[in-house]
Enzyme design. Structure first.
Site, short mmCIF file in Angstrom:
data_model
loop_
_atom_site.label_atom_id
_atom_site.label_comp_id
_atom_site.label_asym_id
_atom_site.label_seq_id
_atom_site.Cartn_x
_atom_site.Cartn_y
_atom_site.Cartn_z
N GLY A 29 0.79 -1.24 0.00
CA GLY A 29 0.00 0.00 0.00
C GLY A 29 0.81 1.28 0.00
N GLU A 60 3.75 10.02 -17.75
CA GLU A 60 4.52 9.75 -18.97
C GLU A 60 4.59 8.25 -19.17
OE1 GLU A 60 8.40 11.55 -18.64
OE2 GLU A 60 9.23 10.10 -20.04
#
Ligand SMILES: CC(C)(COP(=O)(O)OP(=O)(O)OC[C@H]1O[C@@H](n2cnc3c(N)ncnc32)[C@H](O)[C@@H]1OP(=O)(O)O)[C@@H](O)C(=O)NCCC(=O)NCCS
Length: 408
Positions: free
Chosen positions: A239, A264
C-alpha cells in the site's frame, strides 16, 4: 567437430542470467551484509547487459550492489567461482564491472569495512525536503510501521548526489528507464521513508519515490506529469504506492495554477494504482453519486474531477466506469447490458475510426495491396480482441472496487 562441440559446451557453462546475478540489498544493520534473506533481484537487466540479459565469462557470478538503507551509500562487489580465461586463455569475459560503473555514480566503495563505516553514518541521515504526510501500518503480528512522505527539490543540500544513487534502481525495475536531468528546476521529487529504531535511535530508510515534471500550459497553468515511480521491492504490495500517489495528487490539488495531473508512458501496474487512488478521491464528489452515474459520463464529472482533484478528463472517464460498475447490479440483465454498451462504446471508438479509414483506403488500393491489408480487416478477430479487452478491463475495475471496499 567434437572439439568444437566440447569448446561450445565449456563456453555455455560460463553464461550467467544477469537477472539472478545482480543482488541488491538495503542494509540497516552490519549483519544484513551476510543475510541472504534480505537480498532481492532485478526484474530487468537488459539496459545494462543487453537484450539477452546474460553475462558471459563467469561461473557463479554475483554482482553485489548493497546500499545503506537511508543515504544509499553503496558497496559494489563482483564475485565468481571461476573465469573463462582461466580455462580457455584466448576467450575474454565480459567487463561486468565496467557495465555497472556506467550507471553507478562516483563515491561507491568496493571495501566492506568502508561500507560498515558509511552504515554508521546513516544514523545522521535525515529525510530531504518538507514533510507532507505521515501514516502508520499495524501488522497482524502486532508490529507498527511508520512512514513519512516528503517533497524535495534539487536545491536541498546533498539531494542531488542521493538522487543519483536512488535512480540507479530504475534500471532494474522500469523496462525503459532513463536518468533525468536534475538541473532543470521544473522537477518535483516525492520521497517515502520508513522510520525505524536502531540502538534506541530513530533512523530513516528509503522506501520509494516519484519524480514529477511541471509542464507549462498556456496561458498561466501547469500540468504536472509523473515521470518515474518506484517503490523498492521489499516494500511493494503493502500500500505504499497508493499512499505516495494519493499524497502527490492531494499536494497539487491545493495549487490553483495546476490544471490536471498526467503521467509519462504509464505502466500497467501504475494505471491500476492510479485507478484505485483516483476512484478513492472522486467517489465522494456529488457528480459521481450513484444516482448520477446511471445517467452517463457528464460534463459535471469532468469539471468537478478536474477542479477539485486535478484529475485529467481521460482518467475521470475511467473513474466513472469503475464507480458505475459498483453502482450496477450485474445480475440485472438490463443494467448489465447498459453498462456493457457504455464501456464498449468507448473501447470501440478507435476501432470504428480504423474501420472508416480502411474503408476509404479500400477504394484506392490495388488488388495486391488490398490482400496485404486483409489481416487488418478481419473483423471477427478484431471483435474477439475487443471483447477480451472489455473483459480484462472489467476484471481490473473489480480489483479496484475490492480494494476500495477493503479500505472502507
Ligand atoms: C507499481 C508500483 C509503483 C506500485 O507500488 P506498490 O507500493 O507495490 O503499490 P500498492 O502496494 O499500493 O499496490 C500494489 C498491489 O498490492 C496490493 N496491496 C496493497 N496493500 C496490500 C496489503 N496490505 N496486503 C495485500 N495486498 C496489498 C494492492 O491491492 C495492489 O494489488 P493489485 O495490483 O492487484 O491491484 C511498484 O510496484 C513499483 O515500483 N514497480 C516497479 C516500477 C514501476 O512499474 N513503476 C511504475 C511506472 S513508472
Amino acid at each position: 567437430m567434437a572439439v568444437v562441440n566440447g569448446v561450445e559446451k565449456i563456453l555455455a557453462e560460463y553464461k550467467c542470467d544477469t537477472n539472478l546475478a545482480v543482488c541488491l540489498k538495503l542494509v540497516r544493520f552490519p549483519e544484513d551484509i551476510e543475510d541472504e534473506g534480505i537480498k532481492f533481484h532485478p526484474e530487468y537487466t537488459h539496459q545494462v547487459f543487453g537484450d539477452d540479459e546474460v553475462a558471459f565469462g563467469y561461473k557463479g557470478l554475483q554482482i553485489q550492489l548493497f546500499y545503506t538503507a537511508g543515504n544509499l551509500s553503496t558497496l559494489f562487489q563482483v564475485k565468481y567461482s571461476s573465469k573463462v580465461n582461466e580455462t580457455i586463455h584466448w576467450v575474454e569475459p565480459d567487463d561486468v564491472e565496467g557495465k555497472i560503473r556506467k550507471i553507478l555514480p562516483a563515491g561507491f566503495t568496493h571495501n566492506t569495512d568502508d561500507f560498515i563505516s558509511q552504515l554508521e553514518k546513516d544514523a545522521n541521515f535525515k529525510p530531504f525536503g518538507t514533510l507532507l504526510h505521515t501514516y502508520t501500518v499495524n501488522t497482524e503480528g502486532g508490529r507498527e510501521f511508520t512512514y513519512q512522505i516528503h517533497k524535495a527539490d534539487i536545491t536541498c543540500p546533498g539531494f542531488q548526489e542521493y538522487h543519483e544513487r536512488l535512480q540507479t534502481f530504475l534500471m532494474w525495475y522500469i523496462e525503459t528507464a532513463s536518468f533525468i536531468d536534475t538541473d532543470d528546476d521544473h522537477w518535483d521529487f516525492f520521497l517515502v521513508f520508513e522510520k525505524y529504531n536502531k540502538d534506541g535511535e530513530t533512523l530513516y530508510a528509503t522506501v520509494g519515490y516519484m519524480t514529477v515534471y511541471n509542464y507549462y500550459v498556456y496561458p498561466d497553468k501547469t500540468r504536472p506529469r509523473v515521470s518515474q515511480m518506484l517503490i523498492m521491492p521489499p516494500f511493494q504490495g503493502e500500500g505504499v504506492g497508493a499512499q505516495l500517489l494519493e499524497t502527490v495528487q492531494r499536494f497539487y490539488c491545493g495549487n490553483p495554477k495546476v490544471q490536471d495531473i498526467t503521467a509519462e508512458d504509464p505502466s500497467e501496474n501504475y494505471v491500476k494504482l492510479r485507478d484505485y487512488v483516483l476512484a478513492k478521491l472522486c467517489q465522494g464528489l456529488p457528480s459521481f453519486a450513484p444516482d448520477r452515474l446511471h445517467l452517463g459520463f457528464s460534463a459535471d464529472m469532468i469539471r468537478e474531477a478536474q477542479e477539485k482533484m486535478k484529475v485529467n478528463k481521460k482518467h475521470a472517464r475511467r473513474v466513472y466506469e469503475i464507480l458505475r460498475l459498483r453502482a450496477t447490479d450485474m445480475s440485472d440483465e438490463a443494467q448489465a447490458r447498459a453498462y456493457r454498451l457504455e464501456v464498449k462504446r468507448r473501447l470501440y471508438l478507435p476501432y470504428r475510426k480504423n474501420q472508416r479509414e480502411l474503408a476509404k483506403m479500400r477504394k484506392c488500393l490495388r488488388p495486391e495491396e488490398l490482400v496485404s491489408h486483409m489481416g487488418q480487416m478481419d473483423t471477427q478477430t478484431q471483435h474477439e480482441e475487443l471483447e477480451k479487452s472489455y473483459q480484462d478491463l472489467v476484471d481490473d475495475y473489480r480489483r479496484v472496487l475490492e480494494r476500495l471496499a477493503m479500505q472502507a
